[in-house]
Design a protein around this motif. Structure first.
Motif, PDB file in Angstrom:
ATOM      1  N   VAL A  42       3.668   5.918  -5.766  1.00  0.00           N
ATOM      2  CA  VAL A  42       3.521   6.010  -7.222  1.00  0.00           C
ATOM      3  C   VAL A  42       2.415   7.001  -7.568  1.00  0.00           C
ATOM      4  CG1 VAL A  42       2.866   4.747  -9.307  1.00  0.00           C
ATOM      5  CG2 VAL A  42       4.416   3.691  -7.651  1.00  0.00           C
ATOM      6  N   ASP A  43       1.297   6.906  -6.877  1.00  0.00           N
ATOM      7  CA  ASP A  43       0.169   7.802  -7.160  1.00  0.00           C
ATOM      8  C   ASP A  43       0.550   9.267  -6.993  1.00  0.00           C
ATOM      9  OD1 ASP A  43      -1.509   5.720  -7.771  1.00  0.00           O
ATOM     10  OD2 ASP A  43      -2.569   5.700  -5.845  1.00  0.00           O
ATOM     11  N   VAL A  44       1.205   9.588  -5.890  1.00  0.00           N
ATOM     12  CA  VAL A  44       1.502  10.995  -5.630  1.00  0.00           C
ATOM     13  C   VAL A  44       2.569  11.509  -6.596  1.00  0.00           C
ATOM     14  CG1 VAL A  44       3.318  10.668  -3.867  1.00  0.00           C
ATOM     15  CG2 VAL A  44       1.847  12.691  -3.783  1.00  0.00           C
ATOM     16  N   ARG A  47       2.211   1.886  -3.445  1.00  0.00           N
ATOM     17  CA  ARG A  47       1.141   2.345  -4.348  1.00  0.00           C
ATOM     18  C   ARG A  47       0.864   3.831  -4.140  1.00  0.00           C
ATOM     19  NH1 ARG A  47      -1.310  -2.540  -2.703  1.00  0.00           N
ATOM     20  NH2 ARG A  47      -2.884  -1.416  -1.479  1.00  0.00           N
ATOM     21  N   HIS A  48       0.827   4.259  -2.877  1.00  0.00           N
ATOM     22  CA  HIS A  48       0.601   5.675  -2.599  1.00  0.00           C
ATOM     23  C   HIS A  48       1.736   6.527  -3.163  1.00  0.00           C
ATOM     24  CE1 HIS A  48      -2.894   4.800  -0.376  1.00  0.00           C
ATOM     25  NE2 HIS A  48      -2.342   4.510   0.789  1.00  0.00           N
ATOM     26  N   GLU A  61       0.819  -1.212   0.000  1.00  0.00           N
ATOM     27  CA  GLU A  61       0.000   0.000   0.000  1.00  0.00           C
ATOM     28  C   GLU A  61       0.853   1.262   0.000  1.00  0.00           C
ATOM     29  OE1 GLU A  61      -3.888   1.823   2.371  1.00  0.00           O
ATOM     30  OE2 GLU A  61      -2.624   0.299   3.327  1.00  0.00           O
ATOM     31  N   GLU A  67       0.811  -1.433 -16.574  1.00  0.00           N
ATOM     32  CA  GLU A  67      -0.519  -1.148 -16.042  1.00  0.00           C
ATOM     33  C   GLU A  67      -1.183   0.017 -16.761  1.00  0.00           C
ATOM     34  OE1 GLU A  67      -2.492  -0.131 -11.701  1.00  0.00           O
ATOM     35  OE2 GLU A  67      -0.927  -1.661 -11.868  1.00  0.00           O
ATOM     36  N   PHE A  68      -0.385   1.003 -17.200  1.00  0.00           N
ATOM     37  CA  PHE A  68      -0.950   2.166 -17.885  1.00  0.00           C
ATOM     38  C   PHE A  68      -0.847   2.053 -19.410  1.00  0.00           C
ATOM     39  CE2 PHE A  68       0.214   4.146 -13.711  1.00  0.00           C
ATOM     40  CZ  PHE A  68      -1.095   4.342 -13.287  1.00  0.00           C
ATOM     41  N   VAL A  94       4.516  -0.350 -13.744  1.00  0.00           N
ATOM     42  CA  VAL A  94       3.841   0.919 -14.007  1.00  0.00           C
ATOM     43  C   VAL A  94       3.566   1.070 -15.501  1.00  0.00           C
ATOM     44  CG1 VAL A  94       4.093   3.426 -13.929  1.00  0.00           C
ATOM     45  CG2 VAL A  94       4.777   2.060 -11.961  1.00  0.00           C
ATOM     46  N   ILE A 134       2.946  10.553  -9.731  1.00  0.00           N
ATOM     47  CA  ILE A 134       2.259  10.802 -11.009  1.00  0.00           C
ATOM     48  C   ILE A 134       1.398  12.059 -10.896  1.00  0.00           C
ATOM     49  CG2 ILE A 134       0.534   9.905 -12.611  1.00  0.00           C
ATOM     50  CD1 ILE A 134       1.555   7.093 -11.968  1.00  0.00           C
ATOM     51  N   TYR A 135       0.686  12.208  -9.796  1.00  0.00           N
ATOM     52  CA  TYR A 135      -0.203  13.363  -9.607  1.00  0.00           C
ATOM     53  C   TYR A 135       0.587  14.674  -9.615  1.00  0.00           C
ATOM     54  CZ  TYR A 135      -3.355  16.648  -7.325  1.00  0.00           C
ATOM     55  OH  TYR A 135      -4.112  17.744  -7.019  1.00  0.00           O
TER      56      TYR A 135
END
Length: 341
Positions: A46-48, A43-44, A40, A76-77, A73, A50-51
């Motif tokens: 990677v998310d931040v 994952r967070h 988890e 998945e995208f 990554v 990209i954001y």
């Protein structure tokens, strides 16, 4: 008992094709992006990254999956294979963006001066012909509209490959580079733009909506500059605990899913030798555990029997798990006394 491919002594017998002697083993799961298991916290991170459109700087022991994350990554995208820059001790910042073959252009100029007309000479010596875009430079080029990207490519370059697209860039083991390497990349990392000095002073920049996803790995062999760190999202990948190791092994070595006794016992042994009490020079990584189990499987180890019941096979392949002489001695002694978890 261990399998035998190489005899190493006695007369040389009639050559047998090595491929015929090797077992047909499907190792696709070991590298498959869909078998990657991010926790988890990762994952967070990677998310931040990209954001915020910031590079994700990953640290952790070798073998914890830092490099493989880029493949996950990208897959998945739906972004194709990641663009990889493998950092070397001789790397300079420009190498991440492009290289220019000045020597080949100079050599061609000598020929062109003697054999070509002025118009042909100008086309043949177009500096754009001698630029080779590298990982980050290629990602920025790919992100642009074809009309913009065309200005940075030779006139006869194929145009069907120029549709704007986002890319994943992996800068692998940045701590191998000279000290100035990260500092020399601050503008390129921050603004996602660069210029090719041999083509003039114009900058090529990635549009916001196609900004490349940049992952940077480090084995923490030296401290990176503060100014560089400020421009990154940071995440340290911790070695997985026992339960996550079971999940990782089952995903990467599917043969252990239905018969996990050897897997459970090998993981327990692996965790025991990683403990501080044993004092290994180099603690084995998750990747080395997977290779050790893979080697034992190739030697026909019984996945329904514990490690202690298959000492000969386990001892034979300790070179996959332990990488110094002292470590092998200590682990061999521990294995001889092992009676299971």
């Amino acid at each position: 008992m261990p399998f035998q491919l190489f005899r190493g002594q006695g007369p040389i017998e009639q050559t047998v094709d090595l491929d015929e002697r090797l077992a047909r083993v499907d190792r696709s799961a070991l590298q498959a992006p869909d078998r990657y298991m991010a926790d988890e916290a990762l994952r967070h991170a990677v998310d931040v990254a990209i954001y915020l459109r910031m590079p994700l700087l990953l640290t952790g022991e070798p073998g914890t999956g830092k490099t493989q994350l880029a493949y996950r990554v990208a897959a998945e995208f739906g972004l194709g294979d990641p663009l990889i820059f493998e950092t070397k001790s001789s790397s300079v910042a420009q190498d991440l963006l492009y290289t220019f073959d000045a020597l080949r252009r100079f050599s061609l100029a000598q020929v062109a001066t003697q054999t070509m007309e002025a118009g042909q000479r100008e086309a043949a010596l177009d500096p754009r012909r001698f630029v080779r875009y590298q990982a980050l430079g290629l990602a920025i080029l790919r992100a642009n509209d074809p009309a913009i990207a065309a200005r940075w490519l030779p006139a006869d370059s194929p145009r069907d490959a120029l549709a704007p697209r986002r890319s994943v860039v992996l800068i692998d083991e940045i701590d191998k580079a000279p000290r100035d390497f990260p500092n020399d990349l601050l503008n390129e990392i921050d603004r996602r733009r660069f210029r090719v000095a041999e083509l003039g002073d114009d900058y090529l920049a990635a549009p916001e909506d196609k900004a490349p996803i940049v992952l940077i790995t480090s084995n923490s062999e030296r401290q990176l500059p503060d100014a560089f760190l400020r421009r990154c999202v940071f995440h340290h990948i911790e070695p997985p605990d026992t339960e996550r190791l079971k999940q990782i092994v089952a995903a990467r070595l599917p043969e252990f899913i239905d018969a996990p006794l050897l897997m459970r016992d090998a993981i327990a042994f692996f965790q025991s030798i990683r403990s501080e009490a044993l004092g290994l020079d180099k603690k084995p990584s998750t990747a080395e555990l997977l290779n050790w189990l893979d080697a034992m499987t190739g030697a026909q180890a019984d996945s329904d029997k514990p490690l202690g019941a298959q000492q000969a096979i386990a001892q034979a392949y300790l070179g996959v798990l332990c990488k110094t002489d002292n470590d092998q001695v200590a682990v061999r002694e521990r294995l001889a006394q092992w009676h299971g978890a």
